[in-house]
Design an enzyme around this catalytic site. Structure first.
Site, PDB file in Angstrom:
ATOM      1  CB  SER A   1     -28.262 -61.517 -34.189  1.00 18.14           C
ATOM      2  OG  SER A   1     -29.115 -61.328 -33.321  1.00 18.14           O
ATOM      3  CG  ASP A   2     -34.408 -62.148 -37.035  1.00 17.33           C
ATOM      4  OD1 ASP A   2     -34.991 -61.610 -36.087  1.00 17.33           O
ATOM      5  OD2 ASP A   2     -34.888 -62.545 -37.984  1.00 17.33           O
ATOM      6  CD1 TRP A   3     -35.916 -64.198 -30.631  1.00 17.70           C
ATOM      7  CD2 TRP A   3     -36.607 -62.160 -30.161  1.00 17.70           C
ATOM      8  NE1 TRP A   3     -36.647 -63.926 -29.220  1.00 17.70           N
ATOM      9  CE2 TRP A   3     -37.010 -62.808 -29.096  1.00 17.70           C
ATOM     10  CE3 TRP A   3     -37.179 -60.827 -30.335  1.00 17.70           C
ATOM     11  CZ2 TRP A   3     -37.759 -62.250 -28.107  1.00 17.70           C
ATOM     12  CZ3 TRP A   3     -37.794 -60.165 -29.439  1.00 17.70           C
ATOM     13  CH2 TRP A   3     -38.063 -61.024 -28.517  1.00 17.70           C
ATOM     14  N   GLY A   4     -32.421 -64.288 -31.500  1.00 14.45           N
ATOM     15  CA  GLY A   4     -31.657 -65.338 -31.039  1.00 14.45           C
ATOM     16  C   GLY A   4     -30.901 -66.154 -32.159  1.00 14.45           C
TER      17      GLY A   4
ATOM     18  CG  PHE B   1     -34.266 -66.564 -37.978  1.00 20.97           C
ATOM     19  CD1 PHE B   1     -33.663 -66.638 -36.880  1.00 20.97           C
ATOM     20  CD2 PHE B   1     -35.281 -65.822 -38.394  1.00 20.97           C
ATOM     21  CE1 PHE B   1     -34.391 -65.894 -35.851  1.00 20.97           C
ATOM     22  CE2 PHE B   1     -35.832 -65.203 -37.493  1.00 20.97           C
ATOM     23  CZ  PHE B   1     -35.516 -64.979 -36.211  1.00 20.97           C
TER      24      PHE B   1
END
Ligand code: NOJ
Length: 747
Positions: free
Chosen positions: A281-284, A250
């Protein structure tokens, strides 16, 4: 034409299987890729969460299953249970090319059987036990149809305010790298084609653990040298162990969001490290590049992420919405897209999903694996190895310590505090609750009853809550304490006070718990304090005034039994802290391997024109690598095999370690090195090796470490990794304060 091609593909695929799978996976991937439409390719890069559980800010979109049927989803996260994974996979099997879904899950410290928090396991310094824990987690999750875990988290962190320290291996690069390797091996097993293996994921690439102020999702800003020296090696270790995937992060690093970081993902990871697996990717985090002000909109974010080397988009819906158009407009080269799709398909082939999309997961297999007794035994074993004995002061005569409570009989034992009867908390953050947890999870109360209940009488009073100011329960606790011969108080955080998005500005023992301990201690009876938490907490009064303190983290399903094993002396504690414990939040960031300054302090209260605070001792509360045993270990002198070595020679460092106590015990013998003078300022010492040994009372052993150029090298400004000629100090001992020292020269 296309229909014919599909039939040909399917036939040839089965023919290949029958003929002994003569084709390589790469060839199969290529033939499949040739059949895919642009939209189907983009679909493979699209990962969504189920609606059963969310591990981030969820976006609901109605027609998820329809998208699966159309081949527009490559991977799902948060689908738990064989029945659910199976039914979604059946839908994927209705899609045109029947490309199976990849099911991902945060299997962080166990699945059905919960193991200690990763930070707690790190305290064991026992690589076999850590690998076994990950192995069992993989077996249990794979039986539920999970293919991929988002673990291990290998972020180094030196800030206990950051709630996610519970998920990593602590502050040290060397220890963290060993643990990264063990966890990857455990999750992935012998081969990811085995039906009890999971794809592992080294996360969060990179430097997420250095978020400013310990605030989750925050900026990191550091020299490249520090990034290479401190934060990247555990990722490199995971890569060397064959980790199947990486997750970016993030945070931004020096101004560039990790998700859009071309140097890190394309140049370093996929280039220099030749990583062939998936970058997710990380969440979002793809979409969040708009919030960072690094991408203008979701389309721009999709473009920046794919160009930078992020293969799969978790939950941003940036790739699914914009990648096809970006390719059509020639803003993204189809070759980049194909490369990302290939990486994902390759893992699906390696897992064997094209042979059996369900990987033999079914409810019967799930039940039989979930009820394996050996898993509970392993959980108890690593749990007791994770418990750190912080203090065990003799009362009166030298031998008169409160612990171990060996052979204790006909006593009244008061068990006080808000965590004595806790059930779910024992599982800690990033764990799964199961309907039978109330009988399966061993609370402290239950574990103590199992161990001491038959011969003693155990009394209970809660005393207070974890948080809040209510002291109305103190009176009842006092009544119970007054009737008892021994008082054990269990305090700490609740499980969800550490974890993702759980940064805290105060890491003092919350609420009135320390006050409860003060009041009970004032009764003049023997007091033992147990502290459960997902991070180093601050509890100065307890540290100064209570004779016996045990750090019990969150230990999982077998927590209570493991704690009772340690308190009784059936297991002699051997864990060592993987993070420095501060005296005050004002000392953070705090870590043992700080750089030498021009004005070093000489002792604890020395604060006159030196690098120190005016209002606090210089030392931490408990140093990195520290932990007691019921035995006593004495160290001889460090003996080196040479005074001087050349760049190609190695040196051995020997030390005699003796168990001078009266219990069989294990000791983590730690070796630290200091580069005395270099062309760049170097840390005061750095952990470079350790060995965990077991000694009988009166036994001595010669422990030998080999030092090579690698242990003496560091990164220059231009990122060359070299060892400079000059003097080196070697320290060996039972913590980062190891005092036994010898010196040698490198030519
Ligand atoms: C966000 C976390 O940062 C990451 O570690 C985790 O794997 C994902 N959410 C999925 O739950």
């Amino acid at each position: 034409m296309r229909a014919l091609a599909i039939v040909f593909f399917v036939l040839s695929f089965f023919a290949q299987n029958i003929s002994g799978q003569s084709n390589t996976i790469d060839k199969r991937v290529d033939s499949l890729l040739r059949l895919m439409t642009l939209e189907e390719k983009v679909g493979q890069l699209h990962q969504i969460t189920s609606d059963f559980a969310a591990t981030g800010p969820i976006t609901r979109d109605g027609e998820k299953q329809d998208r699966v049927r159309k081949g527009m989803v490559g991977s799902y996260l948060n689908v738990t249970g064989a029945a659910r994974t199976r039914s979604l996979q059946e839908i994927a099997m209705q899609s045109r090319l029947k490309i199976p879904l990849l099911f991902a899950q945060d299997v962080i410290h166990g699945f059905r059987t919960i193991f200690p928090l990763p930070l707690a396991e790190a305290a064991s310094w026992d690589m076999d036990a850590i690998e076994r824990s990950a192995r069992i987690a993989a077996k249990e999750a794979a039986a539920s149809g999970i293919h991929w875990t988002f673990a291990p988290m290998v972020d180094i962190s030196r800030d206990p305010r950051w709630g996610r320290v519970m998920e990593g291996a602590g502050e040290d690069t060397y220890l963290g790298s060993q643990i990264a390797r063990a966890r990857v091996k455990g999750f992935q097993g012998k081969s990811i084609g085995d039906t009890d293996a999971l794809l592992a994921c080294a996360k969060h690439f990179a430097a997420y653990g250095a978020a400013e102020g310990g605030r989750d999702y925050n900026t990191t800003d550091m020299s490249w040298r520090r990034l290479y020296e401190v934060y990247l090696p555990p990722f490199q270790a995971a890569r060397e162990a064959g980790v199947a995937s990486f997750m970016n992060s993030f945070n931004d690093i020096n101004g560039i969001p990790a998700t859009g970081h071309t140097y890190l993902q394309r140049k370093l990871l996929k280039g220099d490290w030749n990583f062939k697996g998936i970058v997710v990717s990380d969440w979002g985090s793809v979409g969040e590049m708009v919030n960072h002000g690094y991408a203008a909109d979701l389309a721009d974010a999709a473009k920046k992420a794919i160009l930078a080397g992020c293969d799969m988009d978790m939950e941003s819906r940036a790739y699914s919405a914009h990648l096809a158009a970006l390719v059509k407009k020639k803003e993204v080269d189809i070759k980049l897209l194909d490369d990302a799709v290939r990486r994902i398909l390759r893992k699906k082939f390696e897992l064997g999903l094209f042979k059996d999309p369900y990987r033999f997961s079914n409810e019967a297999r799930e039940q039989s694996i979930w009820n394996e007794k050996t898993h509970l035994n392993a959980a108890r074993d690593i749990a007791k190895k994770s418990i750190v004995l912080l203090k065990n002061e003799a009362i009166g005569t030298e031998k008169n310590t409160l612990l171990p409570m060996r052979g204790i009989k006909n006593k009244k034992i008061a068990l006080l505090g808000p965590l004595v009867k806790a059930i779910d908390d024992n599982n800690g953050f990033w764990s799964y609750s199961w309907p039978d947890d109330s009988v399966r999870v061993v609370s402290l109360w239950k574990g103590m009853m199992n161990k001491f209940g038959a011969d003693n009488s155990l009394l209970y009073s809660k005393g207070c809550n974890i948080t809040g100011n209510d002291t109305s329960g103190f009176a009842a606790a006092r009544q119970v304490a007054l009737q008892s011969d021994l008082i054990i108080i269990s305090v700490g955080e609740s499980a969800n006070m550490s974890g993702e998005a759980k940064s805290r500005s105060s890491i003092h023992l919350p609420g009135v718990q320390e006050q409860l301990v003060q009041e009970m201690t004032a009764l003049g009876k023997p007091v033992i304090v147990l502290i459960s938490a997902g991070r180093p907490l601050i509890f100065n009064w307890i540290a100064d005034n209570v004779p016996a303190i045990v750090y019990t983290w969150w230990l999982g399903t077998e927590a209570g039994n493991a704690i009772a094993d340690v308190l009784s002396g059936d297991y002699n504690p051997s864990a060592k802290l993987p993070m420095t414990f501060p005296r005050s939040e004002g000392q953070i960031p705090i870590y043992y391997n700080y750089f030498s300054t021009g004005r070093p302090f000489k002792q604890d209260n020395d604060n006159n024109y030196v690098t120190a605070y005016k209002d606090l001792q210089n030392s931490p509360r408990y140093p990195f690598g520290y932990g007691l045993s019921y035995s006593r270990f004495e160290y001889g002198r460090v003996k080196l095999s040479a005074d001087t070595i050349s760049q190609t020679q190695q040196l051995s460092a020997n030390i005699q370690v003796s168990n001078t106590g009266s219990y069989v015990g294990e000791e983590v013998v730690q070796l630290y090195i200091q580069d005395v003078t270099a062309s760049l300022v170097r840390p005061v010492r750095e952990l470079k090796a350790f060995q965990k040994i077991k000694l009988a009372p009166g036994e001595s052993r010669e422990v030998t470490f080999v030092i090579t150029k690698k242990e003496l090298s560091f990164y220059l400004e231009d990122l060359r990794f070299i060892a400079e000629p000059g003097q080196f100090n070697v320290f060996i001992g039972g913590s980062s304060l190891a005092a036994e020292k010898a010196s040698f020269y490198l030519r």
